[in-house]
Write an enzyme that holds these catalytic residues in place. Structure first.
Site, PDB file in Angstrom:
ATOM      1  CG  ASN A 292       3.278  -6.981   5.128  1.00  0.00           C
ATOM      2  OD1 ASN A 292       2.195  -6.778   4.614  1.00  0.00           O
ATOM      3  ND2 ASN A 292       3.130  -6.828   6.353  1.00  0.00           N
TER       4      ASN A 292
ATOM      5  CG  ASP B 158       7.530  -4.774   4.561  1.00  0.00           C
ATOM      6  OD1 ASP B 158       8.029  -5.745   5.248  1.00  0.00           O
ATOM      7  OD2 ASP B 158       6.398  -4.253   4.532  1.00  0.00           O
TER       8      ASP B 158
ATOM      9  N   PRO C 150       2.244   2.468   3.874  1.00  0.00           N
ATOM     10  CG  PRO C 150       1.659   3.719   1.856  1.00  0.00           C
ATOM     11  CD  PRO C 150       2.695   3.222   2.811  1.00  0.00           C
ATOM     12  CG  ASP C 151      -3.714  -0.279   4.792  1.00  0.00           C
ATOM     13  OD1 ASP C 151      -3.808   0.844   4.201  1.00  0.00           O
ATOM     14  OD2 ASP C 151      -4.184  -0.713   5.727  1.00  0.00           O
ATOM     15  CG  PHE C 152      -2.266  -2.766  -0.874  1.00  0.00           C
ATOM     16  CD1 PHE C 152      -2.553  -2.764  -2.263  1.00  0.00           C
ATOM     17  CD2 PHE C 152      -1.162  -2.715  -0.420  1.00  0.00           C
ATOM     18  CE1 PHE C 152      -1.057  -2.958  -3.169  1.00  0.00           C
ATOM     19  CE2 PHE C 152      -0.033  -2.991  -1.188  1.00  0.00           C
ATOM     20  CZ  PHE C 152       0.047  -3.107  -2.458  1.00  0.00           C
ATOM     21  NE  ARG C 153      -8.377  -5.658  -0.379  1.00  0.00           N
ATOM     22  CZ  ARG C 153      -7.203  -6.132  -1.002  1.00  0.00           C
ATOM     23  NH1 ARG C 153      -6.080  -5.892  -0.713  1.00  0.00           N
ATOM     24  NH2 ARG C 153      -7.369  -6.487  -2.307  1.00  0.00           N
TER      25      ARG C 153
ATOM     26  CG  HIS D 106       1.239 -11.710  -1.429  1.00  0.00           C
ATOM     27  ND1 HIS D 106       0.348 -11.094  -0.803  1.00  0.00           N
ATOM     28  CD2 HIS D 106       0.633 -12.947  -1.971  1.00  0.00           C
ATOM     29  CE1 HIS D 106      -0.901 -11.706  -0.666  1.00  0.00           C
ATOM     30  NE2 HIS D 106      -0.775 -12.764  -1.387  1.00  0.00           N
TER      31      HIS D 106
END
Length: 237
Positions: free
Chosen positions: A104, A106, A33-36, A121
């Site tokens: 990302n 991941d 899932p993304d954040f926004r 990040h």
């Protein structure tokens, strides 16, 4: 949309120094899932806002609650690279794609086979003791309870950039260098709302800019080509 995809392939074909700048939308097709977005992390309800939980201050002051959230929401197991990850890895092997700059955490680009991945990040796959700097893998954090600790007694912290923390200066400089040398910049799966990462686009001096995102972005007006579609659909062969 086929005309836009054909135009994208033409731009890729004539380019020899491509840089890809991507965000959470690149991994949503892998089930992360993304954040926004409407269903994203920031729209779910928690005792504290996710932006607060994922801050350096919260990590320092409410460490155990930080790890409870981190294990549940940021550690993802079983996700596999999707069509976008695989196409980008193939373009790198062909000598056309020179760098992936990703927001990302991941590790899916590397899992797909990409080598030159600049992680703005950080990554959930890397964890270090804050005292002795011993390395720990993702499974160590996932399988721990409470505050994960090193054999030396220090707290083991994920190698991810939290709010209030600075981006890694070496990764930033490599990103700037890649953007300055690129002849095609493909921006994909990002709303370009997260700074300072989104600010890196100003270093791109090439003529061709492609934006692939399901919703409009601030870069659309400057782009050669805009594709409002899932990135796997746009880049998939």
């Amino acid at each position: 949309m086929e005309n836009e995809k054909q135009k994208l392939e033409e731009l890729i074909h004539k380019s020899s120094n491509i840089v890809f700048f991507g965000g959470a939308g690149v991994s949503t097709e892998s089930g992360i899932p993304d954040f926004r977005s409407v269903d994203g992390l920031y729209h779910q309800q928690y005792k504290y806002p996710p932006e607060e939980i994922l801050s350096h201050t919260f990590f320092e002051e409410k460490t155990e609650e930080f790890y409870d959230f981190y294990r549940k929401k940021l550690i993802v197991t079983g996700a596999r690279p999707n069509a976008a990850h695989l196409r980008l890895a193939k373009l790198e092997k062909q000598g056309k794609l020179r760098a992936i700059i990703t927001q990302n955490i991941d590790g899916l680009h590397q899992l797909a086979g990409s080598k030159n991945v600049l992680e703005l990040h950080g990554s959930t796959l890397r964890n270090y003791c804050t005292r002795c700097h011993k390395f720990y893998d993702q499974a160590f954090i996932a399988n721990s309870t409470g505050i994960p600790r090193c054999t030396c007694g220090g707290v083991v912290k994920p190698d991810v950039v939290l709010y209030e923390e600075a981006l890694d200066s070496t990764v930033l400089q490599k990103s700037v260098n890649a953007l300055q040398q690129a002849d095609l910049l493909i921006v994909g799966g990002t709303s370009l709302a997260v700074y300072p990462a989104a600010g890196l686009l100003r270093y791109y001096a090439g003529r061709e800019l492609v934006v692939i995102n399901k919703t409009p972005t601030p870069a659309d007006s400057a782009a050669t080509l805009v594709l409002h579609m899932p990135i796997g659909q746009a880049l998939g062969e």
